[in-house]
Design an enzyme around this catalytic site. Sequence first.
Site, short mmCIF file in Angstrom:
data_model
loop_
_atom_site.label_atom_id
_atom_site.label_comp_id
_atom_site.label_asym_id
_atom_site.label_seq_id
_atom_site.Cartn_x
_atom_site.Cartn_y
_atom_site.Cartn_z
N ASP A 181 11.09 -22.65 -64.53
CA ASP A 181 9.89 -23.44 -64.30
C ASP A 181 9.09 -23.56 -65.59
OD1 ASP A 181 10.45 -23.80 -61.61
OD2 ASP A 181 9.27 -22.06 -60.98
N TYR A 189 14.23 -10.36 -64.67
CA TYR A 189 12.92 -10.92 -64.96
C TYR A 189 11.87 -9.83 -65.10
CZ TYR A 189 14.95 -15.24 -63.02
OH TYR A 189 15.75 -16.32 -62.75
N ASP A 197 2.81 -19.88 -57.06
CA ASP A 197 2.57 -19.41 -58.44
C ASP A 197 1.21 -19.94 -58.90
OD1 ASP A 197 2.89 -22.09 -59.27
OD2 ASP A 197 4.95 -21.78 -59.94
N ARG A 250 9.05 -16.41 -57.32
CA ARG A 250 7.81 -16.89 -56.66
C ARG A 250 7.81 -16.52 -55.19
NH1 ARG A 250 7.60 -22.89 -56.89
NH2 ARG A 250 9.80 -22.85 -57.48
#
Length: 290
Positions: free
Chosen positions: A43, A71, A85, A177
């Site tokens: 994203d 992540y 988010d 998310r």
Amino acid sequence: MTQGGPDGIVVVDKAGGWTSHDVVARMRRIAGTRKVGHAGTLDPMATGVLVLGVNRATRLLGHISAGTKEYAATIRLGVRTTTDDAEGEVVGEADPSGVTDRAVAECIAGLTGDIEQVPSAVSAIKVDGKRAYARVRAGEDVQLAARPVTVSRFDVVERRGPDIDVLVECSSGTYIRALARDLGERLGVGGHLTALRRTRVGCFELAAARTLDQLAAELTVMPLADAVAAAFPRWDLDADAAVRLAHGQRIEYAGPVPSGPVGAFGPDGTVVALVEERDGVASVLAGFVG
């Protein structure tokens, strides 16, 4: 712009605000070829590892993106958003000060392992041929089906008031998310993602990544054969088998115990193909000769 330049993998440290398409477009100019693709979208708000394939290495990308990913993320409790988010509109708020560390740990444990995850509605998943995010922006109420994913690691690094810094290792198709949203919902206060940095895609780690500006100054490409050897088990062929496989002929599979794609190499070290075993025969997933 015509096809030219090297064949190989480029590991980019994507900056915030860039789409994955933006990165590909810039790399096409840097590498001097239109044949550039990426393995696994990030994203715009996310940073970190974006694996690009140049020329023949684009044939690897779907197989690389199927690997696990890692992540570093920050989840903010107490605020729900339309996109799960920080880029979405706030749709609900609650006081998270009463949420205990023990409650956080228990809810994270419930989101670890093999789970069923409902992706964020504002996602690139197609619904009847149209991206979910496009339907949401058009005012539609989009309900996506849950899908199986694996979260093999979900660790709290630090808690700072309503913010929780976490490390996540997960299968392809997992939405961080959605993990933030679901953690907030399980805790009864809502939550969303405020920061996301991808640190690994398959075997490609952040330490090997370079920014686009660094790559523009000095293009660093992992050669195709090196990339295949790094990302997949290796099967060394004799000259006859290499020629036969390169010409699309069926050969008996005698490589490593198969658990996925395997890189097949000729005796001179040239990568011939990415294959998988099917009924004792090497089936070509991607060929690299010619």
